[in-house]
Design a protein around this motif. Structure first.
Motif, PDB file in Angstrom:
ATOM      1  N   ILE A  10       0.852  -1.192   0.000  1.00 63.42           N
ATOM      2  CA  ILE A  10       0.000   0.000   0.000  1.00 63.42           C
ATOM      3  C   ILE A  10       0.882   1.235   0.000  1.00 63.42           C
ATOM      4  CG2 ILE A  10      -1.726   1.313   1.282  1.00 63.42           C
ATOM      5  CD1 ILE A  10      -2.746  -1.326   2.403  1.00 63.42           C
ATOM      6  N   ARG A  11       0.679   2.086  -0.973  1.00 58.74           N
ATOM      7  CA  ARG A  11       1.431   3.349  -1.072  1.00 58.74           C
ATOM      8  C   ARG A  11       0.420   4.475  -1.247  1.00 58.74           C
ATOM      9  NH1 ARG A  11       4.998  -0.021  -4.393  1.00 58.74           N
ATOM     10  NH2 ARG A  11       6.922  -0.301  -3.226  1.00 58.74           N
ATOM     11  N   GLU A  12      -0.013   5.017  -0.156  1.00 57.28           N
ATOM     12  CA  GLU A  12      -1.018   6.072  -0.172  1.00 57.28           C
ATOM     13  C   GLU A  12      -0.484   7.305   0.545  1.00 57.28           C
ATOM     14  OE1 GLU A  12      -4.041   6.412  -1.482  1.00 57.28           O
ATOM     15  OE2 GLU A  12      -4.227   4.400  -2.315  1.00 57.28           O
ATOM     16  N   ASP A  13      -0.487   8.418  -0.158  1.00 59.93           N
ATOM     17  CA  ASP A  13      -0.010   9.669   0.426  1.00 59.93           C
ATOM     18  C   ASP A  13      -0.750  10.029   1.715  1.00 59.93           C
ATOM     19  OD1 ASP A  13       1.709   9.937  -1.706  1.00 59.93           O
ATOM     20  OD2 ASP A  13       0.554  11.493  -2.714  1.00 59.93           O
ATOM     21  N   ILE A  14      -2.058   9.788   1.715  1.00 61.11           N
ATOM     22  CA  ILE A  14      -2.852  10.158   2.894  1.00 61.11           C
ATOM     23  C   ILE A  14      -2.385   9.422   4.142  1.00 61.11           C
ATOM     24  CG2 ILE A  14      -4.725   8.487   2.548  1.00 61.11           C
ATOM     25  CD1 ILE A  14      -5.952  11.728   3.418  1.00 61.11           C
ATOM     26  N   LEU A  15      -1.925   8.188   3.987  1.00 65.45           N
ATOM     27  CA  LEU A  15      -1.460   7.438   5.151  1.00 65.45           C
ATOM     28  C   LEU A  15      -0.152   8.007   5.683  1.00 65.45           C
ATOM     29  CD1 LEU A  15      -2.335   3.794   4.028  1.00 65.45           C
ATOM     30  CD2 LEU A  15      -3.696   5.383   5.418  1.00 65.45           C
ATOM     31  N   VAL A  16       0.707   8.457   4.788  1.00 58.66           N
ATOM     32  CA  VAL A  16       1.951   9.105   5.212  1.00 58.66           C
ATOM     33  C   VAL A  16       1.627  10.405   5.943  1.00 58.66           C
ATOM     34  CG1 VAL A  16       4.115  10.157   4.424  1.00 58.66           C
ATOM     35  CG2 VAL A  16       3.278   8.052   3.345  1.00 58.66           C
ATOM     36  N   LYS A  17       0.668  11.165   5.405  1.00 62.35           N
ATOM     37  CA  LYS A  17       0.277  12.427   6.048  1.00 62.35           C
ATOM     38  C   LYS A  17      -0.290  12.181   7.443  1.00 62.35           C
ATOM     39  CE  LYS A  17      -0.677  15.188   1.958  1.00 62.35           C
ATOM     40  NZ  LYS A  17      -1.689  15.979   1.255  1.00 62.35           N
ATOM     41  N   ILE A  18      -1.144  11.192   7.572  1.00 59.78           N
ATOM     42  CA  ILE A  18      -1.723  10.895   8.881  1.00 59.78           C
ATOM     43  C   ILE A  18      -0.633  10.416   9.840  1.00 59.78           C
ATOM     44  CG2 ILE A  18      -3.299   9.349  10.126  1.00 59.78           C
ATOM     45  CD1 ILE A  18      -4.766  11.538   8.556  1.00 59.78           C
ATOM     46  N   PHE A  19       0.246   9.567   9.366  1.00 65.13           N
ATOM     47  CA  PHE A  19       1.331   9.048  10.200  1.00 65.13           C
ATOM     48  C   PHE A  19       2.185  10.181  10.759  1.00 65.13           C
ATOM     49  CE2 PHE A  19       5.483   7.101  10.981  1.00 65.13           C
ATOM     50  CZ  PHE A  19       5.121   5.985  11.713  1.00 65.13           C
ATOM     51  N   SER A  20       2.416  11.204   9.928  1.00 69.45           N
ATOM     52  CA  SER A  20       3.242  12.348  10.343  1.00 69.45           C
ATOM     53  C   SER A  20       2.376  13.558  10.677  1.00 69.45           C
ATOM     54  CB  SER A  20       4.207  12.718   9.211  1.00 69.45           C
ATOM     55  OG  SER A  20       5.005  11.610   8.879  1.00 69.45           O
ATOM     56  N   GLY A  21       1.131  13.325  10.993  1.00 69.54           N
ATOM     57  CA  GLY A  21       0.157  14.393  11.179  1.00 69.54           C
ATOM     58  C   GLY A  21       0.407  15.328  12.327  1.00 69.54           C
ATOM     59  N   ASP A  22       1.279  14.972  13.237  1.00 68.62           N
ATOM     60  CA  ASP A  22       1.565  15.890  14.342  1.00 68.62           C
ATOM     61  C   ASP A  22       2.380  17.100  13.891  1.00 68.62           C
ATOM     62  OD1 ASP A  22       3.707  14.123  13.910  1.00 68.62           O
ATOM     63  OD2 ASP A  22       4.423  14.314  15.977  1.00 68.62           O
ATOM     64  N   LEU A  23       2.766  17.131  12.622  1.00 65.84           N
ATOM     65  CA  LEU A  23       3.553  18.253  12.086  1.00 65.84           C
ATOM     66  C   LEU A  23       2.676  19.388  11.550  1.00 65.84           C
ATOM     67  CD1 LEU A  23       6.248  16.188  10.130  1.00 65.84           C
ATOM     68  CD2 LEU A  23       6.446  17.200  12.424  1.00 65.84           C
ATOM     69  N   VAL A  24       1.368  19.128  11.431  1.00 69.39           N
ATOM     70  CA  VAL A  24       0.454  20.138  10.894  1.00 69.39           C
ATOM     71  C   VAL A  24      -0.771  20.250  11.801  1.00 69.39           C
ATOM     72  CG1 VAL A  24       1.168  19.787   8.493  1.00 69.39           C
ATOM     73  CG2 VAL A  24      -0.746  18.476   9.409  1.00 69.39           C
TER      74      VAL A  24
END
Length: 96
Positions: A10-24
């Protein structure tokens, strides 16, 4: 065609964003998930329309049509799963 298939990663941008979501700010994540939710709703609607137009009488389908229908059903299930994930993600994100 004769070699066994393997599941893709699975390569989904949204999952990367959520995983690193504490940055925004959380509102950025909520907006992105809501946007994705709308995309998945639209795709599901289109797939279901194709199903209604072409695959209602499954007993009358040819072998080739049944195989295509199996692929369409996978797409429908995928979109339903994404919509479930979006609902769950929004519930959690709105509580942060």
């Amino acid at each position: 065609m004769k070699k066994p298939s393997q599941p893709d990663t699975i390569r989904e941008d949204i999952l990367v964003k959520i995983f690193s979501g504490d940055l925004v700010p959380v509102k950025v994540l909520i907006a992105d998930v809501e946007r994705r939710q709308n995309i998945h709703l639209d795709k599901l609607s289109k797939y279901q329309e194709i199903e209604q137009e072409n695959f209602l009488k499954t007993e009358e389908l040819t072998k080739a049509e049944k195989l295509k229908y199996l692929v369409l059903k996978a797409g429908i299930r995928c979109e339903i799963e994404w919509l479930g994930w979006c609902d769950e993600a929004l519930e959690i994100l709105k509580d942060l």
